[in-house]
Design a protein around this motif. Sequence first.
Motif, PDB file in Angstrom:
ATOM      1  N   GLY A 100     -18.276   7.185  35.540  1.00  0.00           N
ATOM      2  CA  GLY A 100     -18.604   5.769  35.693  1.00  0.00           C
ATOM      3  C   GLY A 100     -18.644   5.052  34.359  1.00  0.00           C
ATOM      4  N   PHE A 101     -19.288   5.675  33.357  1.00  0.00           N
ATOM      5  CA  PHE A 101     -19.316   5.093  32.018  1.00  0.00           C
ATOM      6  C   PHE A 101     -17.901   4.952  31.456  1.00  0.00           C
ATOM      7  CE2 PHE A 101     -23.879   6.423  31.661  1.00  0.00           C
ATOM      8  CZ  PHE A 101     -24.376   5.186  31.286  1.00  0.00           C
ATOM      9  N   VAL A 127     -22.167   4.642  38.033  1.00  0.00           N
ATOM     10  CA  VAL A 127     -23.316   4.751  37.129  1.00  0.00           C
ATOM     11  C   VAL A 127     -24.608   4.475  37.890  1.00  0.00           C
ATOM     12  CG1 VAL A 127     -24.485   3.714  35.148  1.00  0.00           C
ATOM     13  CG2 VAL A 127     -22.044   4.204  35.032  1.00  0.00           C
ATOM     14  N   SER A 160     -22.439   9.858  36.720  1.00  0.00           N
ATOM     15  CA  SER A 160     -22.475   8.670  35.861  1.00  0.00           C
ATOM     16  C   SER A 160     -21.457   8.746  34.733  1.00  0.00           C
ATOM     17  CB  SER A 160     -23.873   8.496  35.264  1.00  0.00           C
ATOM     18  OG  SER A 160     -24.840   8.353  36.258  1.00  0.00           O
TER      19      SER A 160
END
Length: 312
Positions: free
Chosen positions: A48-49, A66, A45
């Motif tokens: 992804g963030f 995420v 994640s």
Amino acid sequence: MRAQNTFWDPFEARIQPAIEARLERGKPVLPALFKKLEVPLFLLSVPGFLLAIFSDSLRPLGFVLVTIGMAGGFAVDHLTGASRDRLSRLHAAAEGLGFRFRAKIPDIRMQKIRQQIPEVFKLRVGGSIPLVIESEMWGTAENGTPLWVGLGAHSSTALFGGPKQNTVSPGAGAQGNVLMMVAAYRLDRDTSVRLVLMPENLSAVGPLDRDLKTESIAFNNAFNIRVTEREDRGRLDRISVETLQILTPALQTSLLDLADRYAARVIIDRDSVFFAGFRNLQTLDDATLRGFVQEAVCDFSEASVSFKHYAE
């Protein structure tokens, strides 16, 4: 006279939840060794963030990463039986407070909760993480404040929260529990506004920073302040004045303290106040989790008294 075993509730006025027996540990679908997958899934994640925040073209990919990372981590958590264990701990914490506990929020009720306070459950790029709650409890704080509390406790890694939201116990490893909470209580009057205070967006700089402002630079830097008109449509200037009257300097100090400890967000929905936030506990110790739930409930209930005093 109040009916026996009924409690104040921000979504149904009053509620009489059934008494539930505490969950016992069941046989997991997956063996405990699969819990080692949680860390790499949650770490998935992180990029992804970053993509969602800093890249326009790759933002959809960021949201996919995420989603896969968080959903995969929670799925492993559930299938290894860890979530059932934590529900038992949360139930014990509720009993310690003298609160009525419900382990699973019904889907219809969860939809109602999301409709009333949707901001708490949404990802704000560059701002707050979405909270995930699955349990709830009702009761009265030591100061006499009737409270509803929504709870979520999920496996986490040390990278989940910022330094201020991490509580590292001696000898703790990389894994722990992230505790998410939404606490609500009712004011004795209708404020006539719906005020939403969320952690300030990192991209809100210069001309992009257009939310309502107070005289406190620290408060403005910590919170994004928005007003929802509702039936007060057409009187936005007056609403802004009323909002600033509510957010007195003393109340701002109280909310800044919550923001510092819990990455707090606050929603004033006319006559109901919602405090929400999270902490990342780098420990798997049952007593520590139970103690922290009790501490957080105490902090939110104290803030509710402060809010009532300052706002009224």
